[in-house]
Design an enzyme around this catalytic site. Structure first.
Site, PDB file in Angstrom:
ATOM      1  N   LEU A  69      38.136 -26.848 -92.711  1.00 28.27           N
ATOM      2  CA  LEU A  69      38.238 -28.290 -92.927  1.00 28.27           C
ATOM      3  C   LEU A  69      38.071 -29.037 -91.612  1.00 28.27           C
ATOM      4  O   LEU A  69      38.622 -28.621 -90.589  1.00 28.27           O
ATOM      5  CB  LEU A  69      39.623 -28.620 -93.512  1.00 28.27           C
ATOM      6  N   CYS A  70      37.307 -30.111 -91.629  1.00 31.71           N
ATOM      7  CA  CYS A  70      37.225 -31.025 -90.485  1.00 31.71           C
ATOM      8  C   CYS A  70      37.226 -32.452 -91.033  1.00 31.71           C
ATOM      9  O   CYS A  70      37.756 -32.698 -92.112  1.00 31.71           O
ATOM     10  CB  CYS A  70      36.016 -30.716 -89.599  1.00 31.71           C
ATOM     11  N   HIS A  71      36.619 -33.394 -90.306  1.00 35.08           N
ATOM     12  CA  HIS A  71      36.628 -34.785 -90.752  1.00 35.08           C
ATOM     13  C   HIS A  71      35.673 -35.027 -91.925  1.00 35.08           C
ATOM     14  O   HIS A  71      36.068 -35.556 -92.966  1.00 35.08           O
ATOM     15  CB  HIS A  71      36.291 -35.706 -89.579  1.00 35.08           C
ATOM     16  N   GLY A  73      32.932 -32.446 -92.644  1.00 41.84           N
ATOM     17  CA  GLY A  73      32.369 -31.181 -93.105  1.00 41.84           C
ATOM     18  C   GLY A  73      31.360 -30.516 -92.194  1.00 41.84           C
ATOM     19  O   GLY A  73      30.950 -29.390 -92.453  1.00 41.84           O
ATOM     20  N   ILE A  98      38.261 -33.890 -94.586  1.00 40.87           N
ATOM     21  CA  ILE A  98      39.507 -34.570 -94.941  1.00 40.87           C
ATOM     22  C   ILE A  98      39.233 -35.959 -95.505  1.00 40.87           C
ATOM     23  O   ILE A  98      40.037 -36.500 -96.272  1.00 40.87           O
ATOM     24  CB  ILE A  98      40.493 -34.623 -93.751  1.00 40.87           C
TER      25      ILE A  98
END
Length: 112
Positions: A69-71, A73, A98
């Site tokens: 998971l990041c901001h 993708g 996220i």
């Protein structure tokens, strides 16, 4: 090929192999975690910034089922590919990061 899993489908993706420990690997920077974070529900949340993954790879277990998971993708997609290249067989990218988590799964998570 890295699985692309929407936040709303993450529990089902983890459930595909109930014998593997479910891990959500958040690869965002510490300031991003302070801004918005997910609440672990049926999985372990591990936070390792993307640039630290190679040095901290031993903190993860190849037998785990890992969703990155990041901001939005992009970073998590690169980390998922790196994990796959380093022996992790069950890896996914949380599509939309996220930001999508907040929009699709848990509106209590702040968007930034």
């Amino acid at each position: 090929m890295i699985d692309q899993v929407r936040p709303t489908d993450l529990a089902a993706w983890f459930a595909q192999n109930p014998g593997a420990a479910p891990v959500l690997l958040d690869v965002r920077e510490p300031w991003e975690l302070q801004t918005a974070s997910v609440t672990p529900q049926g999985f372990t949340l591990v936070a390792i910034p993307m640039n630290e993954i190679p040095a901290r790879l031993s903190e993860l277990d190849e037998g785990q089922r890992v969703a990155c998971l990041c901001h939005h993708g992009a970073r998590s997609q690169r980390v998922a590919a790196f994990l796959s290249q380093n022996g992790f067989a069950e890896v996914a990218n949380v599509a939309g990061g996220i930001d999508a988590w907040s929009a699709q799964h848990d509106p209590a998570v702040p968007r930034y």
